[in-house]
Design an enzyme around this catalytic site. Structure first.
Site, PDB file in Angstrom:
ATOM      1  N   ASN A 208      59.722   0.092 -46.548  1.00  0.00           N
ATOM      2  CA  ASN A 208      59.713   1.535 -46.791  1.00  0.00           C
ATOM      3  C   ASN A 208      59.719   2.309 -45.465  1.00  0.00           C
ATOM      4  O   ASN A 208      59.742   1.726 -44.387  1.00  0.00           O
ATOM      5  CB  ASN A 208      58.502   1.896 -47.650  1.00  0.00           C
ATOM      6  N   HIS A 238      47.474  -8.560 -25.421  1.00  0.00           N
ATOM      7  CA  HIS A 238      47.191  -8.665 -23.991  1.00  0.00           C
ATOM      8  C   HIS A 238      45.761  -9.166 -23.803  1.00  0.00           C
ATOM      9  O   HIS A 238      44.896  -8.928 -24.655  1.00  0.00           O
ATOM     10  CB  HIS A 238      47.348  -7.307 -23.302  1.00  0.00           C
ATOM     11  N   THR A 286      43.396  -9.240 -39.120  1.00  0.00           N
ATOM     12  CA  THR A 286      43.162  -9.905 -37.840  1.00  0.00           C
ATOM     13  C   THR A 286      43.173 -11.424 -37.945  1.00  0.00           C
ATOM     14  O   THR A 286      43.102 -12.110 -36.934  1.00  0.00           O
ATOM     15  CB  THR A 286      41.805  -9.481 -37.262  1.00  0.00           C
ATOM     16  N   LYS A 287      43.251 -11.955 -39.183  1.00  0.00           N
ATOM     17  CA  LYS A 287      43.253 -13.405 -39.381  1.00  0.00           C
ATOM     18  C   LYS A 287      44.102 -13.738 -40.597  1.00  0.00           C
ATOM     19  O   LYS A 287      44.487 -12.844 -41.372  1.00  0.00           O
ATOM     20  CB  LYS A 287      41.826 -13.927 -39.566  1.00  0.00           C
TER      21      LYS A 287
END
Length: 306
Positions: A208, A238, A286-287
């Site tokens: 979308n 980073h 995050t996982k």
């Protein structure tokens, strides 16, 4: 794909002293260099394992996809790709016959056993290293290649976002990712992507408005995936340490078949969204997300099983 400079390829093949050393399983240390025959066909370098797919160096090459070769007095970082195309293997057979005519080992090297362990060897550049997940500092001597690719993609993205129908959008997206986008896949602009060549899109994908991809580490979107508006997927990070913060750390993101990413969600590097799963609107993933689950929140956690 990267090809060898003609003079360099000729020197490697004519020297006939190629030693191959794929990475070990740790992806960092090289295996013991193994001497192997090599031939050139249509600008590419090919090798075969005498013992076929039972060869330890062949198994390492197809598992790790990278390593190095030593030839003509130089050492080169390379990538490996198995070759299954029968017509190409026929041409490689011909190259072996021409180069090694009269050798008692020729029949073995054009046998079905050896053909099944044919490997294309290509010079490894910064994009190969990024796709493999290697950290790359901003002062890497090859980094200008990334800036060149970004400039190319900016121009194509501008055309994509100015397009007036889905077929035209699909056309420009195919140019950006360097592969044909299936006609069942639909993207609504604006769409933003920094490089493109490390993104892969399956069939019947829907993306979308106002989605953003950072794909130097690789983004794979499998078949039947739904991506809602304002979704951000990044395969790049980073280090936290200030003195290393300008080093890019690429990690692939995979969205498996039939997953649904809700509006405004963010998918961070080194994450796999499992098959059939749902990422709730606004979640920060995050996982890895297990298959057949719903995740929500910041950071996202499983709130329901499907």
């Amino acid at each position: 794909m990267n090809q060898w400079p003609e003079d360099e390829l000729t020197e490697i093949v004519e020297s006939d002293d190629l030693h191959i050393a794929p990475f070990r399983e740790d992806g960092e240390t090289y295996g013991t260099p193994t001497w192997i025959w090599s031939v050139a066909v249509e600008g590419d370098l090919y090798v075969r394992a005498y013992n076929g797919q039972d060869s330890s160096w062949y198994q390492a090459a197809v598992r790790e996809n990278a390593g190095r070769i030593e030839a003509a007095g130089t050492t080169k970082d390379v990538s490996f790709e198995s070759v299954e195309d029968e017509e190409l293997n026929d041409r490689i057979d011909d190259a072996y016959r021409t180069k090694y005519e009269g050798s008692p080992y020729l029949d073995s090297m054009i046998s079905e056993r050896a053909r099944s362990a044919t490997v294309r060897v290509r010079p490894r550049d910064i994009f190969d290293r990024m796709k493999a997940g290697e950290p790359v500092p901003l002062d890497d001597p090859e980094y200008p290649k990334v800036f060149e690719e970004v400039e190319r993609t900016i121009g194509l993205t501008r055309k994509l976002n100015a397009a007036t129908d889905v077929d035209e959008i699909r056309h420009y997206l195919g140019k950006i990712i360097r592969e044909e986008v299936d006609e069942s896949t639909t993207i609504f602009p604006p769409f933003h992507i920094n490089v493109g060549k490390h993104t892969s899109l399956g069939r019947n994908v829907f993306i979308n408005h106002a989605c953003s991809f950072l794909d130097l580490g690789g983004i794979t979107i499998e078949d039947e995936v739904l991506i809602s508006a304002n979704v951000s997927i990044t395969s790049e990070s980073h280090p936290v340490e200030p003195d290393r913060r300008k080093t890019l750390v690429p990690r692939e993101v995979v969205v498996e078949r039939n997953a649904w990413i809700g509006a405004g969600a963010t998918i961070l590097p080194d994450v796999t969204i499992g098959e059939n799963s749902v990422v709730a609107a606004g979640a920060v993933v995050t996982k890895d997300v297990p298959a057949n689950t719903v995740v929500a929140g910041v950071p996202a956690e499983v709130v329901r099983k499907l």
